[in-house]
Design an enzyme around this catalytic site. Structure first.
Site, PDB file in Angstrom:
ATOM      1  N   GLU A  36     -18.117 -15.689 -10.435  1.00 18.97           N
ATOM      2  CA  GLU A  36     -19.313 -15.490  -9.602  1.00 18.97           C
ATOM      3  C   GLU A  36     -19.134 -14.360  -8.590  1.00 18.97           C
ATOM      4  O   GLU A  36     -20.093 -13.635  -8.299  1.00 18.97           O
ATOM      5  CB  GLU A  36     -19.696 -16.801  -8.902  1.00 18.97           C
ATOM      6  CG  GLU A  36     -20.192 -17.886  -9.869  1.00 18.97           C
ATOM      7  CD  GLU A  36     -19.094 -18.666 -10.552  1.00 18.97           C
ATOM      8  OE1 GLU A  36     -17.905 -18.420 -10.221  1.00 18.97           O
ATOM      9  OE2 GLU A  36     -19.403 -19.526 -11.406  1.00 18.97           O
ATOM     10  N   ASP A 259     -18.658 -10.828 -17.122  1.00 15.34           N
ATOM     11  CA  ASP A 259     -19.239 -10.731 -15.769  1.00 15.34           C
ATOM     12  C   ASP A 259     -19.789  -9.323 -15.516  1.00 15.34           C
ATOM     13  O   ASP A 259     -20.799  -9.156 -14.809  1.00 15.34           O
ATOM     14  CB  ASP A 259     -18.186 -11.063 -14.708  1.00 15.34           C
ATOM     15  CG  ASP A 259     -17.551 -12.420 -14.943  1.00 15.34           C
ATOM     16  OD1 ASP A 259     -18.237 -13.301 -15.499  1.00 15.34           O
ATOM     17  OD2 ASP A 259     -16.371 -12.581 -14.604  1.00 15.34           O
TER      18      ASP A 259
HETATM   19  O1  LIG Z   1     -11.603 -18.787 -15.401  1.00 18.12           O
HETATM   20  C1  LIG Z   1     -12.068 -18.736 -14.254  1.00 18.12           C
HETATM   21  O2  LIG Z   1     -12.392 -19.712 -13.623  1.00 18.12           O
HETATM   22  C2  LIG Z   1     -12.245 -17.462 -13.590  1.00 18.12           C
HETATM   23  O3  LIG Z   1     -13.173 -17.294 -12.872  1.00 18.12           O
HETATM   24  C3  LIG Z   1     -11.193 -16.445 -13.856  1.00 18.12           C
HETATM   25  C4  LIG Z   1     -11.610 -15.151 -14.451  1.00 18.12           C
HETATM   26  O4  LIG Z   1     -11.266 -14.193 -13.517  1.00 18.12           O
HETATM   27  C5  LIG Z   1     -13.043 -15.055 -14.835  1.00 18.12           C
HETATM   28  O5  LIG Z   1     -13.290 -16.133 -15.672  1.00 18.12           O
HETATM   29  C6  LIG Z   1     -13.370 -13.814 -15.563  1.00 18.12           C
HETATM   30  O6  LIG Z   1     -14.667 -13.996 -16.020  1.00 18.12           O
END
Ligand SMILES: O=C(O)C(=O)C[C@H](O)[C@H](O)CO
Length: 317
Positions: A36, A259
């Site tokens: 997020e 993202d």
């Molecule tokens: O897996 C997760 O909870 C995360 O937020 C870590 C990663 O940085 C994220 O998923 C990348 O989209």
């Protein structure tokens, strides 16, 4: 007022340099990362007023997270907590046939106790768009309730609600995830899902268009975006289907590609573009992200335009 408000956990991301194995590493790159805040940063860099909401421990580790988010292009509006941990994950980058591996150390993070009452929900109510993902309700029973509360209050206020299924198999099983995700769907306007998650978690069948149509018919989403990795993406909006091929990239760091795609898509939707133009922009931001270390697409609007116009010959002089 922010155009985009997001809510979720951001962890510290610790990764051995290059493709070194965790068990032999003698040093770790130290970053902050979370779906997020990634979306907020990506959109913030591209011209959207973006704010990330969360709850963090009042400690140097928590401050490292906000400092990182704020230095990259989004505003951070955080509830500081005396209790709870700063979540961390270890990331071991790899290339085929070895998969990139994530080891979470995020139990009892401060954010797992966050409730709507303590968050600055007026920022969500005043925003054009609110985004969170399926990672958030997976983190605790409290966050399952908070995710529902935030989506509902956003929808009641007329804020467009955007949700990425973002299934993480190290947090919950498909059988646990499906009923929780489906309980949130009535409060979601724009659903983003990887095609594989739609099949494995939501039990859908058929090609990407069938999946998008089944989701829109059953839950009444305004827009469904199905992401398909190297096969690109497909969106269904107001009955019209748009297909967008992926834009090729030489991948340096694939984490955060989804993202970047969502950040690019929301940027252009918030700036008034239709779904086809927003999808194309999203594909360009996602491809740029893959060339950059860390979770976020630290790019400028001009760099995205250059990809779209294919004006870059590979050397900027
Ligand atoms: O897996 C997760 O909870 C995360 O937020 C870590 C990663 O940085 C994220 O998923 C990348 O989209």
């Amino acid at each position: 007022m922010s155009d985009l408000v997001t809510f979720g956990e951001t962890m510290l991301r610790l990764s051995p340099p290059g493709q070194e194995r965790i068990e032999r590493a003698t040093e770790l790159e130290f970053r902050a990362a979370g779906a997020e805040s990634n979306v907020a940063v990506n959109a913030g860099r591209l011209g959207v007023e973006a704010t990330w909401l969360s709850k963090l421990p009042e400690s140097p580790l928590g401050r490292k997270v906000t400092a990182t988010v704020e230095s990259q292009g989004a505003d951070a509006d955080v509830v500081w907590s005396e209790e709870g941990r700063q979540g961390t994950y270890y990331l071991e980058q790899a290339s085929k046939p070895r998969p990139t591996n994530v080891v979470y150390d995020r139990a009892n993070a401060a954010v797992t106790t966050a409730t709507a009452d303590e968050l600055p929900t007026e920022r969500i109510e005043r925003a054009d768009c609110f985004y969170t993902s399926g990672i958030t309700p997976a983190l605790s029973d409290t966050l399952e309730g908070t995710t529902a509360d935030l989506l509902e209050l956003a929808q009641d206020a007329g804020t467009t609600t955007v949700f990425d299924v973002n299934y993480r198999s190290k947090l919950w099983t498909p059988a646990e995830a499906r009923p929780v995700l489906e309980s949130l769907f009535p409060a979601i306007d724009v659903l983003v899902t990887a095609e594989r998650d739609a099949r494995a978690v939501l039990g859908l069948e058929g090609d990407a268009e069938r999946i998008a149509r089944d989701l829109a018919d059953e839950w009444g989403f305004e827009t469904v975006v199905v992401t398909r990795g190297a096969a690109g993406a497909l969106a269904l909006h107001a009955g019209d289907v748009t297909e967008q091929p992926a834009i090729e990239a030489d991948t340096y760091d694939a984490v955060g590609t989804g993202d970047a795609f969502v950040g690019g898509f929301l940027t252009r939707r918030l700036q008034g573009d239709g779904v086809p133009a927003a999808l194309e922009y999203a594909a360009a931001v996602a491809s740029l992200k893959r060339t950059i270390p860390g979770d976020t697409a630290l790019v400028t609007p001009d760099e995205v335009e250059a990809v779209l116009e294919k004006t870059d010959d590979g050397i900027a002089r």
